[in-house]
Every structure is written in structure tokens, then in C-alpha cells.
Design an enzyme around this catalytic site. Structure first.
Site, PDB file in Angstrom:
ATOM      1  N   ASP A 123      54.528  84.256  58.565  1.00 11.75           N
ATOM      2  CA  ASP A 123      53.424  85.106  58.992  1.00 11.75           C
ATOM      3  C   ASP A 123      52.291  85.113  57.973  1.00 11.75           C
ATOM      4  O   ASP A 123      51.112  85.184  58.338  1.00 11.75           O
ATOM      5  CB  ASP A 123      53.952  86.527  59.214  1.00 11.75           C
ATOM      6  CG  ASP A 123      52.942  87.439  59.890  1.00 11.75           C
ATOM      7  OD1 ASP A 123      52.056  86.929  60.597  1.00 11.75           O
ATOM      8  OD2 ASP A 123      53.044  88.667  59.716  1.00 11.75           O
ATOM      9  N   GLU A 182      58.619  84.844  61.213  1.00 11.67           N
ATOM     10  CA  GLU A 182      58.446  85.002  62.659  1.00 11.67           C
ATOM     11  C   GLU A 182      59.115  83.826  63.376  1.00 11.67           C
ATOM     12  O   GLU A 182      59.310  82.753  62.813  1.00 11.67           O
ATOM     13  CB  GLU A 182      56.960  85.050  63.021  1.00 11.67           C
ATOM     14  CG  GLU A 182      56.222  86.261  62.493  1.00 11.67           C
ATOM     15  CD  GLU A 182      54.845  86.416  63.110  1.00 11.67           C
ATOM     16  OE1 GLU A 182      54.602  87.454  63.755  1.00 11.67           O
ATOM     17  OE2 GLU A 182      54.011  85.502  62.953  1.00 11.67           O
ATOM     18  N   TRP A 192      57.259  91.072  73.503  1.00 12.46           N
ATOM     19  CA  TRP A 192      56.929  90.020  72.562  1.00 12.46           C
ATOM     20  C   TRP A 192      57.923  88.865  72.649  1.00 12.46           C
ATOM     21  O   TRP A 192      58.745  88.803  73.552  1.00 12.46           O
ATOM     22  CB  TRP A 192      56.856  90.599  71.154  1.00 12.46           C
ATOM     23  CG  TRP A 192      55.657  91.501  70.941  1.00 12.46           C
ATOM     24  CD1 TRP A 192      54.795  91.991  71.891  1.00 12.46           C
ATOM     25  CD2 TRP A 192      55.204  92.036  69.696  1.00 12.46           C
ATOM     26  NE1 TRP A 192      53.842  92.780  71.314  1.00 12.46           N
ATOM     27  CE2 TRP A 192      54.060  92.831  69.964  1.00 12.46           C
ATOM     28  CE3 TRP A 192      55.647  91.933  68.385  1.00 12.46           C
ATOM     29  CZ2 TRP A 192      53.362  93.503  68.959  1.00 12.46           C
ATOM     30  CZ3 TRP A 192      54.950  92.602  67.374  1.00 12.46           C
ATOM     31  CH2 TRP A 192      53.814  93.367  67.672  1.00 12.46           C
ATOM     32  N   SER A 193      57.875  87.992  71.673  1.00 16.61           N
ATOM     33  CA  SER A 193      58.571  86.707  71.766  1.00 16.61           C
ATOM     34  C   SER A 193      60.089  86.835  71.784  1.00 16.61           C
ATOM     35  O   SER A 193      60.661  87.827  71.335  1.00 16.61           O
ATOM     36  CB  SER A 193      58.157  85.809  70.598  1.00 16.61           C
ATOM     37  OG  SER A 193      56.809  85.425  70.719  1.00 16.61           O
ATOM     38  N   ARG A 206      61.764  90.939  64.741  1.00 11.58           N
ATOM     39  CA  ARG A 206      61.346  90.380  66.026  1.00 11.58           C
ATOM     40  C   ARG A 206      61.766  88.916  66.207  1.00 11.58           C
ATOM     41  O   ARG A 206      62.203  88.244  65.293  1.00 11.58           O
ATOM     42  CB  ARG A 206      59.825  90.497  66.183  1.00 11.58           C
ATOM     43  CG  ARG A 206      58.981  89.886  65.072  1.00 11.58           C
ATOM     44  CD  ARG A 206      57.505  90.194  65.314  1.00 11.58           C
ATOM     45  NE  ARG A 206      56.619  89.686  64.277  1.00 11.58           N
ATOM     46  CZ  ARG A 206      56.233  90.371  63.219  1.00 11.58           C
ATOM     47  NH1 ARG A 206      56.671  91.610  63.026  1.00 11.58           N
ATOM     48  NH2 ARG A 206      55.394  89.829  62.331  1.00 11.58           N
ATOM     49  N   ASP A 207      61.575  88.481  67.456  1.00  9.46           N
ATOM     50  CA  ASP A 207      61.682  87.074  67.859  1.00  9.46           C
ATOM     51  C   ASP A 207      63.107  86.529  67.795  1.00  9.46           C
ATOM     52  O   ASP A 207      63.409  85.597  67.021  1.00  9.46           O
ATOM     53  CB  ASP A 207      60.754  86.200  67.004  1.00  9.46           C
ATOM     54  CG  ASP A 207      59.341  86.732  66.912  1.00  9.46           C
ATOM     55  OD1 ASP A 207      58.940  87.473  67.827  1.00  9.46           O
ATOM     56  OD2 ASP A 207      58.645  86.425  65.925  1.00  9.46           O
ATOM     57  N   ASN A 216      49.644  82.761  73.539  1.00 10.91           N
ATOM     58  CA  ASN A 216      50.177  82.344  72.251  1.00 10.91           C
ATOM     59  C   ASN A 216      51.587  81.781  72.411  1.00 10.91           C
ATOM     60  O   ASN A 216      51.777  80.845  73.180  1.00 10.91           O
ATOM     61  CB  ASN A 216      50.034  83.415  71.161  1.00 10.91           C
ATOM     62  CG  ASN A 216      50.652  84.757  71.451  1.00 10.91           C
ATOM     63  OD1 ASN A 216      50.207  85.483  72.328  1.00 10.91           O
ATOM     64  ND2 ASN A 216      51.664  85.139  70.685  1.00 10.91           N
ATOM     65  N   ASP A 217      52.582  82.313  71.736  1.00  8.74           N
ATOM     66  CA  ASP A 217      53.875  81.654  71.566  1.00  8.74           C
ATOM     67  C   ASP A 217      54.519  81.164  72.866  1.00  8.74           C
ATOM     68  O   ASP A 217      54.577  81.912  73.851  1.00  8.74           O
ATOM     69  CB  ASP A 217      54.888  82.611  70.929  1.00  8.74           C
ATOM     70  CG  ASP A 217      54.339  83.343  69.724  1.00  8.74           C
ATOM     71  OD1 ASP A 217      53.164  83.161  69.387  1.00  8.74           O
ATOM     72  OD2 ASP A 217      55.101  84.118  69.132  1.00  8.74           O
ATOM     73  N   GLN A 246      53.664  83.964  75.780  1.00  7.98           N
ATOM     74  CA  GLN A 246      52.973  85.213  75.503  1.00  7.98           C
ATOM     75  C   GLN A 246      51.565  85.144  76.079  1.00  7.98           C
ATOM     76  O   GLN A 246      50.818  84.187  75.811  1.00  7.98           O
ATOM     77  CB  GLN A 246      52.912  85.446  74.000  1.00  7.98           C
ATOM     78  CG  GLN A 246      54.285  85.575  73.344  1.00  7.98           C
ATOM     79  CD  GLN A 246      54.867  86.960  73.505  1.00  7.98           C
ATOM     80  OE1 GLN A 246      54.596  87.861  72.728  1.00  7.98           O
ATOM     81  NE2 GLN A 246      55.686  87.135  74.524  1.00  7.98           N
TER      82      GLN A 246
END
Length: 581
Positions: A280, A247, A126-127, A192-193, A66-67, A83
Site C-alpha cells: 500500500d 493489500e 471490498w476486495s 482486508r482482501d 480497480n482491483d 471493484q
């Protein structure tokens, strides 16, 4: 490739590694890795068994992706982190995989860069983003999931700055650097991110972290002098009551004039700022253009989010999410990367053994009007073009279909421009309609005065399957509106796929400007750029008949009025050298 029995390889393997009664462990590890690579390559090159694998878009040989994370250029190499689930074709077990490139087209895989190993990321890495600090020193901020499943922000830095490949990364013993507490009232499941950081004139670094509070989406702001001790600002950089979770936020400057990119820390009278949020709740990337008040650390958009989210600009009006930009200092441009997820069923993803690709990297800049961004595929992708086909002026009559021959239609790059000299036959819109809905209601099979006209791609010989990318002209309140659509409704006989049609209005004056369309076609993805990159639509399609050499390409006009093709250039595309983890 010659097919060799696995039994042959096993016999050969053990005859080599077990010599004089001694088991050579290092040789065992090396040969097993090479054997696995050979088997994987053999499997991947068999396009008859994997007709939906792309030839020049980034994707690993198998499993979930993904990202894009922390893209950057370091010592002449482009670094792409992403990811990745090393254990399957669905989301889970997330790590930071790592590949490098000299040209953003051909990629070489490296070992996984960041994987769970500390309490602050033991349940997932995660990102996040990379930042190049003074002296050319890269660092990464990323979201980790701790034992309590809280989202926290961590720091990693290269073990060896002299290594252009940055193969090894070391995590800070101070992790986590940013964490939810009772005092800061941060939602621990929506934190996050982190973005690329920027350096203010006061000597403080600043970074944003995506967050939500109830339905309020926001970009939390943190400041630091040393990149280790971060303090949360009292107010977010920006927030909205209507969006839900933000996100993968991104915040960067663009020049008011020209197409050159600039470093993320630049802030003067010559720039505007862009704030992007991946929403999101909607799974689309939206962006705002505005001004950044560095004294108050506030972003003031020209046009803000409101209850009608779909009036806010998007990078892409199809499948495109969790995007990330970086400043390419070598070519003085800002480059955009994005994740394109599947439109097939989870069961089909598991069956084919992979899920997700990345879009072709795009150069991004502010349009001369100052009202929107423009995107265009990086010029390096043109190195893959071969066997050009060129048309000069042709009149495309109403109902006419012209095939583009002598091209590998499943793996192509096509540019076409149309011209119209009157709009009197345009259909009248009596009230405003969401362009996504309008494209669904008026697909390529629905005729009107001016349109639909454009390209039919990944078409089967009998047109049982095809995807159409087209324009349609409307009259609305005495103005000409140009609708830009990608119609997937007939893309596949497999109805388990998502066949949603996508669309938007593109800001082009059809009487005084050519209507240009470029489509990058790559087996199961069609990336289209309308109005010289003013509007972009990415679609995933999975034809059952129009695969590989059976696919065909057409220019078409299903309107009642004629349109003029001023030019068409099409190329077959060579396969890029892409090997993922």
C-alpha cells in the site's frame, strides 16, 4: 451509427408504454435500460471524443474500476468480478461488478454480484477471492466495511449452482466470519482482501488476510473445517518489518519444471510457492519465491523483504497493482490479472467519465532457473491480430529510425528481437544504480555505446510526442547488464499527466541470447514484455497529437553502435467485444 434525437426517443417511448391510459411499468423499465444502453454505446464508439478508451483491454463503459476480484473458471465460462463505483469516475460506493467470457478477451456484463446489504458490508464491499470447493462449488470471501468502518471478512455463495453465469449470490447469515476484536489485537482499518483458500492434508481450509501492525506488513492465517467458522492462527504465514500494509495478498504453488499451472491446494516435492503482496505504501506488486512448510504453516522465502524494497522482484515495473491469480483448470495454466490505474489528473478522469482498466490476462510460471516468474499474454489475445507486417534481418545503425508502416499504430501488437555480437562499446557503471533512476537519467534521447534501441510507439508525425520502450547495455563489475526501460517523458504535450519513466534490469545474457521485446499498444496503454516475459512494464500515456490514425510506430537505435534486428512481426488489433456494467 446514425444520430437520432433524444426527443424522438422520448416521444416513441411514451407512445409505447402509455397505452389506453395504462402505464406499463415493466415495459418502461425495459425500454429505459435499452435506451440508456444505446446512448452509452453511441458515446463509447465515438473515438474522436474518447481517444484514450482502449479497444481490447477490459474496462466498463464509464465510472471507476480497480482491483480484479475472485476470477475463476466455472462450467466453461471465465468469471471476472471487479471493484466498481457505479456512481462516478473516482473511488467510492464500491461494489462487485461481474462479467463473463469464453476466452478472456471478449466479455459480457452481468448484474452487480455483491453490493452493500448487510451490517457487515453496509459501507462497502471490498476486495476478495473465489475458491472452488470439492464438487466444483464456488464460494467468495470478501472484505466488508461495517457501520463502525471496521474491515471484516464475509462469505457469499451462488444461489443456483446449475447456472453457469452465476448471476445471483447469497450472503451467509453468519457474516462476518472474521473480524477484529480486542482479544486478537487486529488493526481494524488494515484487515482486508482474503485470498483464495487452500485445503491442507489435515482437512482444514486455510486463507490469508492482508494486515499491518505498525510498519510490519503481514499475511494473517485463518483455518476452518467448514468454511464458515474460522480460527486465527497464532502466527502469520509470513511478515516483514519494512513494508507497511500488505493489500491483496496472493499465495499459490508453481511447478519447479514446466509452464503448466496447478491447483492452489497442491503442495509436494515438485512445487515451489509464491507469496505476493501489493504494498500500500508503494502501490506496486512484489513477490517472493520460497517453500511452504504445511506442518508449521510457515512460508520460507529464498530472498526476503529487506530495507531496500526495490531489490525484491515485482510482477510489473510500471502501472500495475492489486493483482490476482487463478488456476484455469480447463487449460492447465495459472492466469494473472491486474489493475492498471490512470496517469491522468483526477479532473481529466472526471471529464472523460471513467478511470482504470485491467491489463491483458497473463499466463504465469516459474522460470527454469527457479529465481523468478515469467509472464506472457494469454494466447487467446492473438485472435485479434490482423494485417501482419513482417521484417526479416535488418541492421539498425546508430541513430537510425525505421517506421513500421501498414499498421494501426494506436492499436497494435508488436514483437521484435535484437542481436548484438560484442559489448566492448557498452557504457561502464562504476556503482550500482536503481534501474528506475537509471532509466529516468538515461532516457531514449541519451546516447551511449550500446543503446538505447527498441520501439517508439504512439508517436506523432513530427515526434513532438512519443513513448519509447528500449534496451541499453552496461558493463558492471565485468558483467553485462541489460537495462529495460519505458520512457513516458515525451508521451504527451499535456503536462498534467504523470510522465514518470519506468525500468528494471532484465536477466538476459546479451551475447548469447536475443533481446526480445513485445509491446501491446492500445490507445492509452502500452504493456511491454522484455526478455521473453522475464520483465514487464505497463505504462499509461495520453498523447494529444498521436491519437487514432495519427499515431505512428518505429524501430529505433539511438546508440553509437549498430544492432541487428533478427525479426519483427507487427499486427493491427481488432476491437474486442467488451461491455462493462
Amino acid at each position: 451509427m446514425i444520430k437520432i434525437s433524444p426527443l424522438f426517443w422520448l416521444v416513441a417511448l411514451f407512445s409505447i408504454i402509455y397505452v389506453n391510459g395504462v402505464l406499463h411499468v415493466e415495459a418502461t423499465h425495459h425500454l429505459f435500460r435499452n435506451l440508456q444502453s444505446l446512448i452509452t454505446s453511441d458515446h463509447d464508439d465515438d473515438s474522436s471524443h474518447q481517444p484514450y478508451r482502449t479497444a481490447y483491454h477490459f474496462q466498463p463503459p464509464k465510472n471507476w474500476i480497480n482491483d480484479p476480484n475472485g476470477p475463476m473458471r466455472y462450467k466453461g465460462l471465465y468469471h471476472l468480478f471487479y471493484q466498481y463505483n457505479p456512481k462516478g469516475a473516482v473511488w467510492g460506493n464500491i461494489v462487485w461488478a461481474h462479467s463473463v467470457s469464453k476466452d478472456l478477451v471478449n466479455w459480457t456484463p452481468l448484474d452487480i454480484a455483491i453490493y452493500p446489504s448487510q451490517p457487515s458490508d453496509i459501507n462497502g464491499c471490498w476486495s476478495g477471492s473465489a475458491t472452488i470447493r470439492p464438487g466444483g462449488k464456488p464460494v467468495i470471501l470478501y472484505t466488508g466495511i461495517n457501520p463502525n468502518n471496521q474491515q471484516v471478512q464475509n462469505l457469499a455463495y451462488p444461489k443456483d449452482l446449475s447456472d453457469p453465469y452465476l448471476k445471483e449470490w447469497v450472503k451467509s447469515p453468519e457474516n462476518p466470519l472474521m473480524a477484529p476484536t480486542i482479544a486478537n489485537k487486529i488493526n481494524a482499518s488494515s484487515f482486508r482482501d482474503p485470498t483464495t483458500a487452500w485445503l491442507g492434508r489435515d482437512g482444514h481450509w486455510r486463507v490469508l488476510v492482508g494486515n499491518k501492525r505498525g510498519k510490519i506488513g503481514q499475511a494473517l492465517l485463518y483455518r476452518s473445517r467448514d468454511f464458515v467458522k474460522w480460527v486465527k492462527a497464532k502466527h502469520p504465514l509470513h511478515s516483514s518489518n519494512y513494508t507497511g500494509m500488505w493489500e491483496c495478498p496472493d499465495f499459490f504453488p508453481v511447478l519447479k519444471k514446466g509452464i503448466l499451472g496447478i491447483d492452489t491446494s497442491v503442495n509436494d516435492d515438485n512445487v515451489r510457492h509464491v507469496l505476493k503482496a501489493s504494498l500500500d505504501d508503494r502501490k506496486h506488486d512484489y513477490y517472493l519465491i520460497g517453500s511452504y512448510n504445511a506442518t508449521k504453516d510457515k512460508f520460507i522465502p529464498d530472498k526476503d523483504f529487506d530495507k531496500n524494497i526495490e531489490t525484491v522482484l515485482r510482477y510489473d515495473y510500471g502501472k500495475y497493482y492489486a493483482s490476482k491469480t487463478f488456476f484455469d483448470d480447463g487449460n492447465k495454466r495459472r492466469v494473472l490479472l491486474g489493475w492498471v490505474n490512470e496517469s491522468s489528473s483526477v479532473a481529466d478522469d472526471i471529464k472523460k467519465g471513467w478511470s482504470g482498466i485491467h491489463a491483458i490476462p497473463r499466463v504465469i510460471w516459474l522460470h527454469e532457473s527457479g529465481k523468478q516468474l515469467v509472464q506472457w499474454p494469454v494466447v487467446e489475445i492473438e485472435k485479434l491480430r490482423e494485417n501482419p507486417v513482417n521484417w526479416h534481418t535488418k541492421v539498425l545503425k546508430g541513430g537510425q529510425l525505421l517506421q513500421v508502416n501498414d499498421i494501426t499504430a494506436a492499436q497494435a501488437d508488436v514483437e521484435i528481437s535484437f542481436e548484438i555480437n560484442k559489448t566492448g562499446d557498452a557504457e561502464v557503471l562504476n556503482s550500482w544504480v536503481d534501474p528506475q533512476i537509471l532509466c529516468s537519467q538515461k532516457g531514449s534521447s541519451v546516447r551511449s555505446g550500446l543503446g538505447p534501441f527498441g520501439l517508439i510507439v504512439l508517436a506523432s508525425k513530427g515526434l513532438q510526442e512519443y513513448t519509447s520502450v528500449f534496451f541499453r547495455i552496461f558493463k558492471y563489475q565485468n558483467e553485462n547488464l541489460v537495462l529495460f526501460c519505458s520512457d513516458q517523458s515525451r508521451s504527451s504535450l499535456n503536462k498534467d499527466n504523470d510522465l514518470t519513466t519506468y525500468g528494471t534490469f532484465v536477466d538476459v545474457d546479451p551475447l548469447h541470447e536475443k533481446l526480445s521485446l513485445r509491446s501491446l499498444i492500445d490507445h492509452s496503454v502500452v504493456e511491454s514484455f522484455g526478455g521473453d516475459g522475464k520483465a514487464c512494464i505497463t505504462a499509461r500515456v495520453y498523447p494529444t497529437l498521436a491519437i487514432n490514425d495519427e499515431a505512428q510506430l518505429y524501430a529505433f537505435n539511438n546508440g553509437t553502435s549498430s544492432v541487428k534486428i533478427t525479426s519483427l512481426s507487427a499486427w493491427s488489433m481488432k476491437k474486442a467485444q467488451i461491455n462493462g456494467n
